[in-house]
Design an enzyme around this catalytic site. Structure first.
Site, PDB file in Angstrom:
ATOM      1  N   GLU A   1      -4.045   1.243  -5.936  1.00  0.00           N
ATOM      2  CA  GLU A   1      -2.994   0.383  -6.533  1.00  0.00           C
ATOM      3  C   GLU A   1      -2.937   0.392  -8.168  1.00  0.00           C
ATOM      4  O   GLU A   1      -3.851   0.964  -8.619  1.00  0.00           O
ATOM      5  CB  GLU A   1      -3.258  -1.050  -6.204  1.00  0.00           C
ATOM      6  CG  GLU A   1      -3.319  -1.250  -4.667  1.00  0.00           C
ATOM      7  CD  GLU A   1      -2.163  -1.518  -4.052  1.00  0.00           C
ATOM      8  OE1 GLU A   1      -0.962  -1.402  -4.760  1.00  0.00           O
ATOM      9  OE2 GLU A   1      -1.739  -1.684  -2.840  1.00  0.00           O
TER      10      GLU A   1
ATOM     11  N   CYS B   1       0.823  -1.218   0.052  1.00  0.00           N
ATOM     12  CA  CYS B   1      -0.107   0.129   0.127  1.00  0.00           C
ATOM     13  C   CYS B   1       0.992   1.000  -0.052  1.00  0.00           C
ATOM     14  O   CYS B   1       1.669   1.475   0.928  1.00  0.00           O
ATOM     15  CB  CYS B   1      -0.862  -0.038   1.036  1.00  0.00           C
ATOM     16  SG  CYS B   1      -1.918   1.567   1.381  1.00  0.00           S
TER      17      CYS B   1
END
Length: 222
Positions: A103, A2
């Protein structure tokens, strides 16, 4: 991993959901990047307290703050084994507040960004760890986000995802009296795909210099 996330919700909403006290203001963030300040919640003397911490954990024993750049994430599978995270996992766990994360999907030579949120669009908490590092300029509080294997939704874009803690886990996660590694690691599960959504966003988000509302707009809405 992340590597970027958002926190757009206002402070009143966050305090009602996560039950913490906080002194200060909070601006909406559309593209939070490593090394920047993030809003965390920790337990202090039985009370939940909101704190701004630098994203990128610096272990208390580190000699150089630059190690934090490599510590933005901790893997759930080994978080209780790695020297960099073991102490924090036992005693210094936190919530890192967010309402979305990004992402990137590889498409040929390009990386296409996607934003992930809860299906309800409500704010949520990443499972986090924190440390206090005594540097030459004084104490510095830093944090990291724990990641796990991706659920089916996220797996279409990336093989890992941040651990999103359900509300019923928050109390025990924050409580430093809990130090059973197996019990705590049982919290670090992938979040159900059916309770999340994703959408493509513009390459604008690729640069951390861009922290504007256009970062979260779906590309098909333009």
């Amino acid at each position: 991993m992340c590597g970027r996330f958002t926190l757009i919700a206002d402070l009143t909403t966050l305090q009602a959901l996560f039950r913490f006290r906080y002194q200060g203001s909070l601006a909406p963030r559309f593209n939070i990047a490593p090394s920047q300040e993030v809003l965390t919640v920790v337990a202090e003397e039985g009370e939940r307290v909101g704190k701004m911490m630098r994203w990128g954990l610096i272990p208390f024993w580190a000699k150089d703050a630059r190690i934090g750049a490599k510590m933005i994430n901790a893997r759930a599978e080994t978080v209780d084994e790695k020297a960099s995270f073991r102490h924090a996992f036992k005693r210094r766990r936190c919530l890192i507040l967010a309402d979305g994360f990004y992402e990137w999907k590889k498409e040929g030579t390009k990386k296409v960004p996607y934003r992930f949120t809860l299906a309800t669009d409500e704010p949520f908490a990443f499972a986090g760890l924190w440390e206090r590092w005594d540097g030459p300029s004084g104490p510095l509080e830093t944090c990291t986000i724990i990641t796990t294997k991706a659920n089916k939704l996220v797996a279409a874009i990336h093989d890992r995802m941040p651990v999103i803690l359900p509300f019923e886990r928050h109390e025990d996660w924050l409580d430093p009296s809990f130090d059973d590694s197996e019990y705590l690691k049982s919290f670090l599960q992938l979040y159900p795909s059916e309770q999340m959504r994703m959408y493509e966003v513009a390459p604008l988000v690729n640069s951390p210099k861009n922290d504007i509302s256009a970062c979260i707009e779906p590309v098909n809405s333009r």
